[in-house]
Design a protein around this motif. Structure first.
Motif, PDB file in Angstrom:
ATOM      1  N   ARG A  17      -1.840  -8.221  -5.981  1.00 51.30           N
ATOM      2  CA  ARG A  17      -2.166  -6.952  -5.328  1.00 51.30           C
ATOM      3  C   ARG A  17      -2.419  -7.172  -3.841  1.00 51.30           C
ATOM      4  NH1 ARG A  17      -6.721  -4.766  -3.626  1.00 51.30           N
ATOM      5  NH2 ARG A  17      -6.808  -2.475  -3.428  1.00 51.30           N
ATOM      6  N   LEU A  85      -9.745   3.677  -8.691  1.00 45.75           N
ATOM      7  CA  LEU A  85      -8.780   2.610  -9.001  1.00 45.75           C
ATOM      8  C   LEU A  85      -8.838   2.197 -10.462  1.00 45.75           C
ATOM      9  CD1 LEU A  85      -9.214   0.278  -5.883  1.00 45.75           C
ATOM     10  CD2 LEU A  85      -7.355   1.897  -6.317  1.00 45.75           C
ATOM     11  N   PRO A 123      -6.129   7.572  -7.355  1.00 44.18           N
ATOM     12  CA  PRO A 123      -5.615   6.281  -6.853  1.00 44.18           C
ATOM     13  C   PRO A 123      -4.295   6.460  -6.097  1.00 44.18           C
ATOM     14  CG  PRO A 123      -5.175   6.475  -9.207  1.00 44.18           C
ATOM     15  CD  PRO A 123      -6.006   7.688  -8.831  1.00 44.18           C
ATOM     16  N   ASN A 125      -0.884   4.500  -5.323  1.00 51.58           N
ATOM     17  CA  ASN A 125      -0.050   3.375  -5.774  1.00 51.58           C
ATOM     18  C   ASN A 125       1.014   3.065  -4.722  1.00 51.58           C
ATOM     19  OD1 ASN A 125      -1.307   3.087  -8.369  1.00 51.58           O
ATOM     20  ND2 ASN A 125      -0.239   4.953  -9.002  1.00 51.58           N
ATOM     21  N   GLY A 128       3.917  -0.425  -6.863  1.00 53.29           N
ATOM     22  CA  GLY A 128       3.479  -0.814  -8.201  1.00 53.29           C
ATOM     23  C   GLY A 128       2.065  -1.330  -8.312  1.00 53.29           C
ATOM     24  N   VAL A 129       1.307  -1.362  -7.235  1.00 57.69           N
ATOM     25  CA  VAL A 129      -0.091  -1.782  -7.317  1.00 57.69           C
ATOM     26  C   VAL A 129      -0.974  -0.673  -6.755  1.00 57.69           C
ATOM     27  CG1 VAL A 129       0.516  -4.217  -7.071  1.00 57.69           C
ATOM     28  CG2 VAL A 129      -0.120  -2.913  -5.045  1.00 57.69           C
ATOM     29  N   ARG A 130      -2.222  -0.636  -7.226  1.00 52.86           N
ATOM     30  CA  ARG A 130      -3.168   0.365  -6.736  1.00 52.86           C
ATOM     31  C   ARG A 130      -3.785  -0.157  -5.447  1.00 52.86           C
ATOM     32  NH1 ARG A 130      -5.889   3.505 -11.933  1.00 52.86           N
ATOM     33  NH2 ARG A 130      -3.890   4.418 -12.580  1.00 52.86           N
ATOM     34  N   THR A 133      -7.445   4.742  -2.376  1.00 52.10           N
ATOM     35  CA  THR A 133      -7.763   6.031  -2.984  1.00 52.10           C
ATOM     36  C   THR A 133      -7.731   7.141  -1.945  1.00 52.10           C
ATOM     37  OG1 THR A 133     -10.132   5.725  -2.595  1.00 52.10           O
ATOM     38  CG2 THR A 133      -9.259   4.953  -4.697  1.00 52.10           C
ATOM     39  N   GLY A 161       1.075   7.304  -1.169  1.00 56.00           N
ATOM     40  CA  GLY A 161       1.714   6.061  -1.606  1.00 56.00           C
ATOM     41  C   GLY A 161       3.166   5.988  -1.173  1.00 56.00           C
TER      42      GLY A 161
END
Length: 501
Positions: A17, A85, A123, A125, A128-130, A133, A161
């Motif tokens: 991440r 998250l 969250p 993204n 593909g990762v958080r 926020t 995102g």
């Protein structure tokens, strides 16, 4: 990030991440209007005074955008802002009076001087990762969060995102464009340094796309379009048909082509090579053709020079063999013993070799007459600086002149060492060199005068050396050698036409 569950801290500190964050998100102290518009929309959707976008980093959150409060007042170490998250099933986290929640209470900060009474977050993204926020906060309670409001907040978080990903892609494109620009510049400099031109043709149109280097190589006007007709027209007529035939034949077979041609207007030699981009091309079907043109004029000139040198070498070898054969026969007929023949013939071979060495050093070009004289006289002079006085004009000889005159100088030096001025330490040879322009061209005048040697008597009969002195220059039309056996020292006057003074 205080008072967070261990599993949430672990997910925030996940190496994959964090690596994605460092690659995809640029931390900047300047506001980004695109993200500000998102937090403003989120706050207005919930009729709340404040909204923020935070990125959850390894040790501390950092603010990407804020609405309704000062960036410096955002409690970035508060764990409340990263709780979204941990959402798994619900897209949005919304809570009134978070301070009354036992789990959240330790993480609830104060904003604008009061406790947070309402909190909603979703969250964000990225790849593909958080990453962070989108949060909405208020110091007043809200009646509740409708499904539509929650979905809107989730969409805004998704938009944030996507915005991160687009900005990352844009940065990557800018970097790629700069790298491509640098590569093209290096490529252009390399082509220019190597005198190489590049071009392409779609196989059907009349115009050829090319750089200015091709126009220069083909001697075409700068800036004007290069057409098939102008390209072919630049090729020398005698090579034009063969070049076109090789070009078409290679393209129809889908092979790379390569041919050499001469530019008609400049005589410059070029090598053209290339091929089709996507297989065979015909006159009807077309197909992209690309190529490069290289200036090989220097290579061609070197090849021509090599051929000339080989022909010259062949000519020189034949001449030298003829000279050696003649010297051997004449020396043998006039030698009274094998020892006498060996000494005389070896000396003449060495003289011939010395002249060849000088010519080889100058790549069989013109050599200095003074250098030739010193090389022939040196073996016979006890002290060349004291006994030999060379003065007059600076004259250069071509190979034929040097070989002929070199043999004469050898015989004069050899005779002087046996019978004349060089046979005693007090003897001196005075050599005067002159060159004058006459109606028939340059003429060499060389005077050889011996003084301080033994008394000179005319010979009863002429040996081969004397004959060689008088007749070595017979092959050079207009040359003349006068020999005077003066009592106080031999005097020789040589007149010989030259190619240049």
């Amino acid at each position: 990030m205080e008072h967070l569950p261990a599993d949430l801290v672990k997910s925030i500190k996940d190496e994959k991440r964090l690596e994605t964050l460092s690659r995809s998100i640029i931390r900047s102290g300047q506001e980004d209007d695109d993200f500000v518009a998102i937090v403003e929309a989120a706050a207005q959707r919930f009729s709340a005074p404040s909204a923020i976008i935070l990125i959850a980093d390894c040790d501390e959150n950092w603010v990407q955008a804020v609405y309704g409060m000062d960036v410096a007042e955002v409690p970035t170490r508060s764990g409340l802002f990263v709780y979204p998250l941990a959402l798994e099933k619900e897209p949005v986290m919304a809570v009134n009076n978070p301070a009354r929640d036992a789990a959240l209470a330790p993480s609830v900060p104060k904003v604008e001087g009061g406790k947070i009474k309402f909190f909603a977050g979703a969250p964000i993204n990225v790849h593909g990762v958080r990453a962070g926020t989108l949060c909405v906060v208020d110091t007043e309670r809200h009646k509740g969060v409708s499904r539509e409001d929650g979905e809107a907040l989730a969409r805004l978080a998704g938009l944030a995102g996507s915005l991160y990903e687009l900005k990352h892609a844009a940065r990557g494109k800018r970097l790629a464009d700069r790298a491509l620009e640098r590569a093209q510049r290096r490529h252009s400099l390399a082509l220019r340094a190597a005198n190489i031109a590049a071009w392409s043709w779609d196989g059907t149109s009349e115009t050829i796309e090319c750089d200015d280097a091709l126009r220069s190589l083909l001697d075409l006007p700068p800036g004007q379009p290069v057409t098939r007709k102008s390209f072919v027209g630049a090729i020398a007529p005698e090579l034009r048909f063969a070049a076109i035939r090789q070009f078409r034949s290679a393209l129809e077979r889908g092979e790379e082509y390569q041919f050499e041609f001469k530019v008609q207007s400049t005589g410059r030699w070029l090598l053209s090579l290339g091929g089709t981009y996507d297989g065979a091309a015909t006159h009807h079907q077309g197909g992209t053709v690309f190529g490069a043109v290289v200036d090989i004029t220097s290579t061609k000139e070197a090849e021509q020079k090599t051929r000339l040198l080989l022909r010259e070498l062949n000519h020189r070898v034949k001449n030298t063999l003829a000279i050696v054969q003649s010297m051997a026969g004449q020396t043998l007929r006039r030698s009274r013993s094998a020892a006498e023949f060996n000494m005389a013939f070896s000396g003449r071979l060495q003289a011939l070799s010395a002249a060849h060495t000088l010519l080889s050093d100058e790549q069989w070009g013109a050599i200095s007459l003074e250098r030739l004289l010193r090389s022939q006289i040196m073996p016979y002079a006890e002290n060349i600086e004291r006994q030999i006085d060379i003065h007059g004009d600076q004259v250069y000889l071509d190979p034929d002149e040097a070989l002929a005159l070199g043999m004469v100088m050898h015989e004069l030096a050899s005779n002087a060492a046996k019978y004349g001025a060089l046979s005693v330490s007090t003897g001196i040879v005075d050599i005067t060199i002159g060159c004058s322009e006459g109606p028939e061209g340059p003429t060499l005048k060389l005077d050889w005068i011996e003084v301080g040697g033994p008394k000179v008597l005319p010979p009863d009969h002429k040996g081969f050396g004397a004959i060689l002195i008088e007749r070595s220059l017979d092959k050079i039309i207009g040359s003349k050698v006068d020999v005077d056996y003066a009592e106080n020292g031999l005097q020789v006057q040589i007149r010989m036409p030259l190619r240049f003074c």
